[in-house]
Design a protein around this motif. Structure first.
Motif, PDB file in Angstrom:
ATOM      1  N   ALA A   8       4.583 -36.023 -51.072  1.00  0.00           N
ATOM      2  CA  ALA A   8       4.423 -34.717 -51.441  1.00  0.00           C
ATOM      3  C   ALA A   8       3.237 -34.643 -52.166  1.00  0.00           C
ATOM      4  O   ALA A   8       2.509 -33.394 -51.857  1.00  0.00           O
ATOM      5  N   ARG A   9       2.763 -35.466 -53.007  1.00  0.00           N
ATOM      6  CA  ARG A   9       1.417 -35.266 -53.678  1.00  0.00           C
ATOM      7  C   ARG A   9       0.224 -35.208 -52.900  1.00  0.00           C
ATOM      8  O   ARG A   9      -0.715 -34.332 -53.100  1.00  0.00           O
ATOM      9  N   ALA A  23       0.252 -33.838 -49.932  1.00  0.00           N
ATOM     10  CA  ALA A  23       0.310 -32.536 -49.220  1.00  0.00           C
ATOM     11  C   ALA A  23      -0.154 -31.650 -50.242  1.00  0.00           C
ATOM     12  O   ALA A  23      -0.726 -30.408 -49.578  1.00  0.00           O
ATOM     13  N   GLU A  24      -0.214 -31.942 -51.520  1.00  0.00           N
ATOM     14  CA  GLU A  24      -0.575 -30.926 -52.576  1.00  0.00           C
ATOM     15  C   GLU A  24      -2.033 -30.998 -52.862  1.00  0.00           C
ATOM     16  O   GLU A  24      -2.608 -29.851 -53.074  1.00  0.00           O
ATOM     17  N   TRP A  25      -2.592 -32.299 -53.258  1.00  0.00           N
ATOM     18  CA  TRP A  25      -3.947 -32.145 -53.745  1.00  0.00           C
ATOM     19  C   TRP A  25      -5.145 -31.586 -52.825  1.00  0.00           C
ATOM     20  O   TRP A  25      -5.929 -31.115 -53.321  1.00  0.00           O
ATOM     21  N   LYS A  31      -4.920 -29.132 -50.876  1.00  0.00           N
ATOM     22  CA  LYS A  31      -4.548 -27.556 -50.875  1.00  0.00           C
ATOM     23  C   LYS A  31      -5.234 -27.128 -52.383  1.00  0.00           C
ATOM     24  O   LYS A  31      -6.102 -26.326 -52.398  1.00  0.00           O
ATOM     25  N   GLN A  32      -4.807 -27.724 -53.423  1.00  0.00           N
ATOM     26  CA  GLN A  32      -5.477 -27.569 -54.592  1.00  0.00           C
ATOM     27  C   GLN A  32      -6.853 -27.639 -54.755  1.00  0.00           C
ATOM     28  O   GLN A  32      -7.457 -26.840 -55.467  1.00  0.00           O
TER      29      GLN A  32
END
Length: 163
Positions: free
Chosen positions: A23-24, A26-28, A30-31
């Motif tokens: 999950a992380r 996939a997120e960082w 994009k962030q």
């Protein structure tokens, strides 16, 4: 050891660590505005990973958790590898201590038989215990390197002022 710890399902705890890092991871990107496969370069001595985004570079502070070797068929923790700069092993003390405290051989055995699946599990456990932003894996020849990402920030250009 407390009663709650005796009843801990460590296999489930480990799976949760892997799910958390998926999950992380996939997120960082994009962030920080990074595309699917950004260019990158890492430096073990400075414990940094520089990722090249379309608009800017992102600098990460990393910890090399360990390596696998295709020919040896095992994962070696950085704290057990004299070729790895000491700060990486020091950053893994929280993992080593946790392993000793809970009698988890996976976290205290220097060389673990296996390959990428075992190394990925160790990486995600380390990331969970270090409260890492994510993970990064790179293959150099027959050696694969497994990094936790401890901190990320957009690189400031020479003419940019921080907010």
């Amino acid at each position: 050891m407390s009663d709650a710890e005796k009843g801990t399902d460590w296999a489930a705890w480990s799976r949760e660590a892997v799910e958390m890092m998926v999950a992380r991871n996939a997120e960082w990107p994009k962030q920080f505005g990074l595309q699917a496969s950004p260019g990158f370069r890492w430096d073990l001595d400075s414990a940094t990973l520089v990722l090249q985004g379309p608009l800017h570079e992102v600098i990460a502070t990393v910890c090399l958790v360990g390596t696998t070797s295709d020919s040896e068929g095992s994962f070696v923790w950085s704290w057990a590898n004299e070729a790895i700069p000491r700060q990486h092993g020091e950053a893994l003390e929280v993992v080593h201590d946790f392993g000793r405290e809970h009698h988890l051989a996976l976290l205290t055995t220097a060389r673990i038989p296996g390959g990428r699946p075992e190394a990925t599990e160790c990486l995600c456990i380390a990331a969970r215990l270090q409260r890492a932003a994510g993970t990064f894996i790179d293959k150099q020849g027959e050696v694969t390197l497994y990094f936790t990402i401890l901190h990320l920030q957009v690189a400031m250009g020479e003419n940019q002022l921080p907010n």
